[in-house]
Structures are given as C-alpha cells and as structure tokens.
Design an enzyme around this catalytic site. Structure first.
Site, PDB file in Angstrom:
ATOM      1  N   HIS A   1      30.461   0.132 -35.678  1.00  0.00           N
ATOM      2  CA  HIS A   1      29.357   0.642 -35.026  1.00  0.00           C
ATOM      3  C   HIS A   1      28.002  -0.081 -35.212  1.00  0.00           C
ATOM      4  CE1 HIS A   1      31.869   3.825 -33.567  1.00  0.00           C
ATOM      5  NE2 HIS A   1      32.185   4.499 -34.638  1.00  0.00           N
TER       6      HIS A   1
ATOM      7  N   THR B   1      32.852   2.325 -39.292  1.00  0.00           N
ATOM      8  CA  THR B   1      31.110   2.528 -39.282  1.00  0.00           C
ATOM      9  C   THR B   1      30.479   1.111 -39.146  1.00  0.00           C
ATOM     10  OG1 THR B   1      31.577   4.442 -40.556  1.00  0.00           O
ATOM     11  CG2 THR B   1      29.160   3.516 -40.749  1.00  0.00           C
TER      12      THR B   1
END
Ligand code: NAD
Ligand code: ZN
Length: 342
Positions: free
Chosen positions: A43, A40
């Site tokens: 990202h 995450t």
C-alpha cells in the site's frame, strides 16, 4: 546505512543512505538480517489513499524482520549482542488502562513501526526493549523474519476453540495460508480455504487444507455437501477483506458459529444481520498480535513441528526490492523475503 525510504509522495520506494538510528537508554539496536514484505508495505509502495493520509514522508518503511542484537541502552539487561530477535511492530504507550492491565495489544495509542515511526527495511533498526522478542535457539531465520504476519494468523486462528471443529478460511493470502497448519495443530477437522487466485490455492493445498476452493468455479455450499457437512462451519477466519467472501462466510456458518475477522475491508460492508441474529453468530475483530502470548505460541508451535516455511515463495537481496514488490503486486506469490545480511 542503506535503507528503503518512502522519500517522495508518489508511487515507489527509494534505496538511500540514511543515518544509523539513535539508541535510547531503553532501546535495543538490531542489525537486520531478513525482512518480509507486508501488504501494508505494498500500500505504501503504491501510495494509495490510505498511505497518503497515514505515512509521513520521508520515512524508512517496513516492520517484518529478524536480526541480531548489536548493542543495548544502559537500562537494558535482558538482551545481549549476538542474540537473534524480532520485534513486535506496535509500540504501545504503557500508560493507558489496557496497557497497565497487561492488555497491550489493546493500547489506545499504538504507534506502528514502519508506518508511524522509522521502520525495518534498513541495515539497522532501534526499538524499545519492550518490543523485542528472543527467538529460540536454531530458529529458521526466513521463518523468523515473518513472525509479524505469522502472529496475525496465530492470533486469529486461536481466537476460538478449534478442537474437532470445521474451519472456513476466506482468503488464501499469506496470512490465510499460515492459519491452515495452526488450526490443524489445534485439532480442527476440515479446513476449507477460499480464494480466486489459483497460485495461492495451490499453496494452500501444499499447506494441508482439506479443500482449497476457487469461489469463481465452485460454491462453499457444494464443498460442504461433498465433505458430508450438514450444519455449517463452526469457526470462520475472514482473511480476505472482501465483502462477497464475508457474506458467503456468514451464509455457511452453523448456528452458534464463531467468526474472527482479520481482513481489512477497503470500504463499509453491508451484511444480512438477520443471519447473525437468528443463527446466533459471534463476530470478533482481530488486530495485530497479543503481546506477548501470540509470540509465545508462535515459538512453541514451531518447536512442536508446525511448518510455515512453504509460504515463503520469493527471496531477493534488498537491492532487488523492486522484484519483490513486483511479485507482491502480481498476487502470484506467498511471502516475499528480502535479505539484508550481506
Ligand atoms: P492478501 O491481500 O495477500 O490476501 C487476501 C486474499 O484474499 C488474496 O489472495 C485475494 O485473492 C483473496 N480474495 C479476494 N477476493 C476473494 C473472495 N471473493 N473470496 C476469497 N478470497 C478472496 O492479504 P494478507 O497479507 O494475507 O492479509 C489478509 C488480510 O488481513 C488483508 O485484508 C490484510 O489487510 C489484513 N490484515 C489485517 C491485520 C490486522 O491486524 N487486522 C494485519 C495484517 C493484515
Ligand atoms: Zn497504551
């Protein structure tokens, strides 16, 4: 204090001086010792479409961490300075039906640390006391720093009974790899894991996989034959988010097989529903960790000798975070841990 901030709406993270967090009456202030970099966070670093529509700017990011309690709010009685803790990354509402029933991982209004609110890539973090997990005496702090993804692995691995079962894991990312020793501890017979990345498949072998299969070179069907398996896998753990991997899992399950899905596909996946129906497959979505049953399992799994430490392949001081993100982006890594203690 120093913190890694998503300071601009573009690729990157920036090491900045930010104010120390406020500590409310129900909060615990934690001095961060170590943090794990999650997919995450990558990202967010890359600033992809998901990150652009999700992450407020500016914000301190990060959610996998271990640290030491520094001070507590006036309502807090269970935590004391010096204790080694991590925190559940999902802050729940406490008011919805699931929360009130004790099913807090199913809260309808979850807020993510380092995603929707100030994160852990910092010298200090303040979190509600209901999110804090006490580690056992003597816990390895590298391992403690990755309890969040370890929890994803444990939650998924224990979604279905594994005793005596043959387990297929698609995706040898850090979470797929950590699931190997967990399902073996839970009594699985063969644990076959797939990926397309040799570095990660090697790591999976070190972590005890029966077979780590590069699906570019070898089919899961052939591996089943070699292992003398005639009816397919009993349990599937989808940990790649990849459409081809998910379809091959469906093709290789036994009748009545059970699939737990953790991997997050980037787009919709079409599957052959006839195989799900006629083979009577069960498919269960998995999100986060159970609060706090998964955390309890993690602590006792470590006490019982389950070793996930080899999944940590890179360690850097937080000032060298760019190297950590480069390792993540290359894919030739397991978990990457940043040290904030000095
Ligand atoms: P990761 O991206 O590091 O690992 C995914 C792995 O899948 C990679 O090693 C990749 O090479 C491999 N892969 C790609 N194509 C494949 C194919 N055809 N067959 C087999 N493997 C293939 O991710 P991770 O950090 O280990 O997390 C695993 C997955 O779980 C990711 O999709 C992540 O987004 C998701 N996730 C979900 C939750 C949740 O709460 N549901 C939480 C954390 C992570
Ligand atoms: Zn709720």
């Amino acid at each position: 204090m120093k913190a890694l901030v998503k300071a601009r709406s573009e690729r990157g993270l920036w090491l900045q001086d930010v104010p120390e967090p406020q500590v409310g009456i129900n909060d615990v202030l934690i001095k961060v010792h170590k943090t794990g970099i999650c997919g995450t966070d990558l990202h967010i670093y890359k600033w992809d479409a998901w990150a652009q529509k999700t992450i407020p700017v500016p914000m301190v990011v990060g959610h996998e961490f271990v640290g030491e309690v520094v001070s507590v709010g006036s309502n807090v009685n269970d935590f004391h300075p010096g204790e080694i803790v991590s925190a559940e990354g999902h802050v729940v509402c406490g008011r919805c039906r699931n929360c009130l029933a004790g099913r807090r991982h199913l809260c309808k209004d979850t807020v993510g640390i380092g995603v929707n609110r100030t994160g852990a890539f910092a010298e200090y973090i303040s979190v509600p006391m209901t999110n804090v997990w006490h580690h056992r005496e003597g816990v390895d702090e590298d391992v403690a720093s990755i309890f969040d993804p370890f929890g994803n692995a444990v939650h998924t691995a224990l979604a279905f009974e594994c005793l005596g079962e043959d387990v297929l894991i698609t995706g040898a990312g850090p979470i797929g790899i950590m699931a190997i020793p967990v399902v073996k501890h839970a009594g699985a017979r063969h644990v076959v894991i797939t990926d397309v990345n040799e570095y990660r498949l090697d790591l999976a072998r070190q972590m005890g996989a029966t077979r780590a299969v590069n699906v570019k070179n070898e089919s899961i069907e052939d591996v089943q034959m070699q292992l003398g398996m005639k009816e397919g896998f009993d349990v599937g753990l989808e940990m790649s988010g990849n459409a081809a991997a998910f379809r091959s899992m469906i093709d290789n399950m036994c009748h009545g097989g059970k699939i737990a899905m953790l991997g997050i596909p980037s787009e919709q996946i079409a599957i052959d529903w006839n195989k799900v129906i006629f083979n009577m497959l069960t498919i269960k979505g998995i999100y986060g960790r159970q609060m706090y049953e998964t955390w309890y399992y993690m602590s006792v799994l470590l006490e019982s000798g389950v070793n996930i430490k080899p999944v940590i392949t890179h360690r850097y001081h937080y000032t060298e975070y760019e190297k950590g993100f480069a390792a993540m982006e290359s894919g030739n890594c397991g978990k990457v841990v940043l040290d904030w203690s000095a």
